[in-house]
Design an enzyme around this catalytic site. Structure first.
Site, short mmCIF file in Angstrom:
data_model
loop_
_atom_site.label_atom_id
_atom_site.label_comp_id
_atom_site.label_asym_id
_atom_site.label_seq_id
_atom_site.Cartn_x
_atom_site.Cartn_y
_atom_site.Cartn_z
N CYS A 1 4.02 3.06 -0.67
CA CYS A 1 3.92 3.43 0.75
C CYS A 1 5.24 4.01 1.27
O CYS A 1 5.26 4.67 2.30
CB CYS A 1 3.47 2.24 1.58
SG CYS A 1 4.46 0.79 1.29
N ARG B 1 7.57 5.79 -0.85
CA ARG B 1 8.09 6.91 -1.64
C ARG B 1 7.05 7.47 -2.59
O ARG B 1 6.19 6.74 -3.09
CB ARG B 1 9.34 6.48 -2.42
CG ARG B 1 9.09 5.37 -3.44
CD ARG B 1 10.34 5.08 -4.25
NE ARG B 1 11.34 4.40 -3.45
CZ ARG B 1 12.50 4.92 -3.08
NH1 ARG B 1 12.81 6.15 -3.45
NH2 ARG B 1 13.35 4.23 -2.36
N GLY C 1 -5.51 -18.01 14.42
CA GLY C 1 -5.60 -16.55 14.46
C GLY C 1 -6.07 -16.04 13.11
O GLY C 1 -5.88 -16.71 12.08
#
Lengths: 274, 422
Positions: free
Chosen positions: B49, B51, B187
């Site tokens: 993500c 390079r 959550g």
């Protein structure tokens, strides 16, 4: 042989001090290369301490437990040796300087004031007295280590609460480990002190004609014993843990120091031999 | 050595562009195939993500960086990719760049060792597709060695550098054995998921999820093998948990000081850790005043993150030193891929075997025969090596095929490993 004893007497506080310095440097820098160096140095210090004690016993014909300064050198060794074993067994290394400094202080006081006693009372050559004193010393060494770990627990507890994530946070083991180390040391100390008290109560009245249950050292030791008994009982029965428990351990240690100080230096007791 | 590298990375391009050129495994295979057929003798295609990079030994001397960029833009035809978003490396700089990536000093999150696994995966793909030759194999081995040394000899990857991992690091400073502890995650969003996964990685004894939308909680619990607690009555069960991590998007306070106080009464001084990683906060910050409650929010966790990042940054010079050492070692090997050092190495190796065997057996010969033994064995070695020596002298050192030949000879006879052993 006396010159060797005098030489080792000067050397030992220096060795403990250097052990402390190496452990402290490692605590500050956390460099991998010091992991084994410091342990080896402490081992050599303890080995030389054993030689010192043996040479003293041979030369002066009594175990070094006849006065407070002889006892201090044994306490110094007991604390250092207990820590060494603890480090070997648990591989927890970040707490060394805080324990070794105590060994250093006891040895320094001992080295400064210890005398070459050739003549001691016959009762001080008794093996039962040896067992009584050694178990009491192990008890106090246990309480000292317990208090140090308790103190470290409180410092780390406070640092975590206040979001201070510095050296203490990075180097010390976690709170639960510190609490356990403090508890285990206190339990070992308590068992040893119980043995010392049992031997004392059974045998000492016959050995000392002026024995009294109102002896200051006896009262002080009983108070310390009761405090630790309450602490251990609260852990087992009420399931106390954490801060409350370590506070009890530290209180016990402070009382034991005060008791030792009062009974050895201020009050007259059948426990005073010099 | 003419290794070429083209890179689009977090220093040269914004995140949307990096995302746009990210190559999936199938796309990496497609680019590798094309690179092998059209541009390179051997090489490596890497994409994460942060390079996308292509390394390779050119098949011909006319190859330029533009051709290589074309490999990426062919698969990802984006108008806005101009040259300024690319970095180019040649020869030693290209090798050094790869070593820097593996060791984590070129990562967006300094010391992130995810890249280590990603490079291994890329190399595996290149190897499967026959894109790895003797040179890339050696470069890869040296790169992996550099990465391992950086991790073991420095603190470049020490400590947590994300908020959710810092929360776990802090929890480990309070509890000894997480496998005997229970945790509740409030959550079911991305942050909760990351935190729950970190706890799972640390072998948490019991993990429970609660969320206002029960289905979302169930979905997350299914992913990470956790149990689910009804949101409507989770407050009554707080005392059962040693660790509570809250990361909801609720607009106000979910857990008041009174909620925690009453649950602590039931815990009889047993410590409780509250990690509030929600914004706005879910837990009343006043809870930190309760004895044996360790309350921390994002701000306090960021202190740990920043401290750890500072430690990692301070380690960069040490890692750079390791990179230089490994570069030196690599080039020492590379420069030996010539006729003279290869012949010398080959002769030394044969001579050492001869001398060792003669020494072992010398006592089996009479004193007058010992000199003859030396002469005869040396003559045998010379005769064995005569033809290989002549062939090696004929090899063109400047050509890739010549270097490959020297490389094979050295590897076949273990010339470099014999040297290292010595």
């Amino acid at each position: 042989m006396v010159s060797l004893i005098h030489f080792l007497n000067i050397l030992l506080p220096l060795l403990y001090f250097f052990s402390f310095l190496i452990y402290f440097y490692d605590f500050m820098r956390d460099e991998k290369k010091f992991i084994n160096v410091k342990r080896i140095f402490l081992f050599l210090t303890l080995l030389i301490h054993v030689i010192y004690v043996i040479v003293r016993i041979i030369k002066f014909d009594h175990p070094p437990i006849t006065n407070v300064f002889e006892i201090f050198t044994i306490i110094s060794f007991a604390i250092g040796f207990s820590y060494f074993i603890l480090e070997l067994v648990t591989d927890i290394r970040g707490t060394g300087p805080f324990i070794i400094i105590i060994s250093f202080i006891f040895q320094l006081i001992s080295s400064l004031f210890i005398q070459d006693l050739l003549e001691v009372k016959d009762v001080l050559r008794s093996s039962l007295l040896g067992a009584h004193v050694i178990s009491a010393l192990l008890g106090y060494a246990g309480f000292t280590i317990s208090a140090v770990y308790g103190f470290l627990y409180l410092v780390l507890y406070k640092d975590i609460k206040l979001n201070k994530f510095g050296l203490i946070f990075n180097r010390l083991p976690n709170l639960e480990v510190l609490e356990r180390l403090s508890l285990y040391s206190a339990v070992i100390g308590f068992i040893s002190l119980t043995i010392a008290i049992v031997i004392g109560v059974i045998w000492l009245p016959s050995a000392f004609p002026d024995f009294s249950y109102l002896d200051p050292k006896l009262i002080g030791t009983s108070l310390v014993w009761i405090l630790y008994a309450i602490g251990i009982a609260s852990k087992v029965l009420i399931r106390w843990r954490g801060r409350k428990l370590v506070l009890l351990s530290i209180t016990g240690f402070v009382v034991s120091i005060l008791s030792t100080f009062l009974s050895n230096f201020l009050a007259r007791s059948f426990h005073s031999f010099y | 050595m003419n290794l070429i590298a083209v890179s689009i990375n977090h220093r040269t391009a914004p995140v949307d562009l990096r995302e746009a050129v990210f190559l999936s495994e199938d796309e990496i295979r497609a680019v590798t195939k094309k690179a092998k057929e059209e541009l390179f003798k051997e090489g490596l295609v890497l994409s994460t993500c942060n390079r996308t990079e292509i390394f390779g030994i050119p098949a011909n001397s006319e190859l330029s960086h533009l051709n290589i960029k074309g490999l990426i833009t062919d698969v990802k035809p984006l108008k806005q990719i101009s040259d300024e978003y690319f970095e180019n490396f040649i020869s030693r700089d290209a090798v050094k760049h790869l070593f820097s990536i593996v060791s984590g000093i070129d990562s967006m999150l300094i010391g992130d060792n995810q890249i280590f696994k990603q490079i291994k995966k890329s190399f595996q793909i290149a190897e499967e597709m026959g894109f790895v030759g003797f040179l890339m194999k050696r470069i890869f081995d040296s790169a992996i060695k550099t990465g391992k040394r950086a991790i073991s000899e420095t603190k470049i990857s020490d400590g947590a550098v994300t908020v959710s991992y810092a929360a776990v690091q802090l929890i480990e400073k309070i509890f000894f054995n997480l496998s005997k502890k229970s945790a509740l995650v409030i959550g079911a969003g991305e942050t909760s998921e990351i935190a729950a996964k970190h706890l799972n990685d640390k072998n948490i004894g019991k993990l429970t999820i609660t969320n206002r939308t029960f289905e979302k909680a169930e979905k997350l619990a299914g992913k990470i093998n956790a149990s689910v607690l009804n949101f409507s009555d989770f407050k009554n069960s707080l005392h059962n948990y040693d660790i509570i991590i809250s990361a909801t998007s609720a607009p106000g306070i979910l857990l008041s000081k009174e909620d925690i106080k009453s649950s602590m009464k039931k815990r009889i001084s047993k410590p409780m850790v509250l990690m509030d990683i929600a914004l706005p906060r879910d837990v009343d910050p006043e809870t930190k005043k309760i004895e044996s409650v360790f309350y921390h929010d994002i701000d306090s966790l960021k202190i740990i993150v920043e401290q750890n990042l500072a430690i990692r940054k301070a380690e960069i010079p040490k890692v750079e030193k390791i990179i230089e050492e490994e570069l030196y070692s690599f080039y020492e090997w590379y420069n030996s891929l010539q006729a003279a050092p290869t012949i010398k190495g080959l002769r030394e190796m044969f001579e050492s075997i001869r001398a060792e065997e003669v020494e072992k057996n010398i006592n089996k010969f009479s004193v007058e025969d010992r000199e003859k033994l030396e002469i005869v064995t040396k003559r045998i070695i010379n005769k064995i090596l005569h033809h290989p020596t002549a062939e090696l002298k004929k090899t063109d050192e400047t050509e890739y095929s010549g270097a490959a030949r020297f490389g094979i000879i050295r590897s076949l006879f273990g010339i470099d490993s014999t040297k290292e052993e010595k």
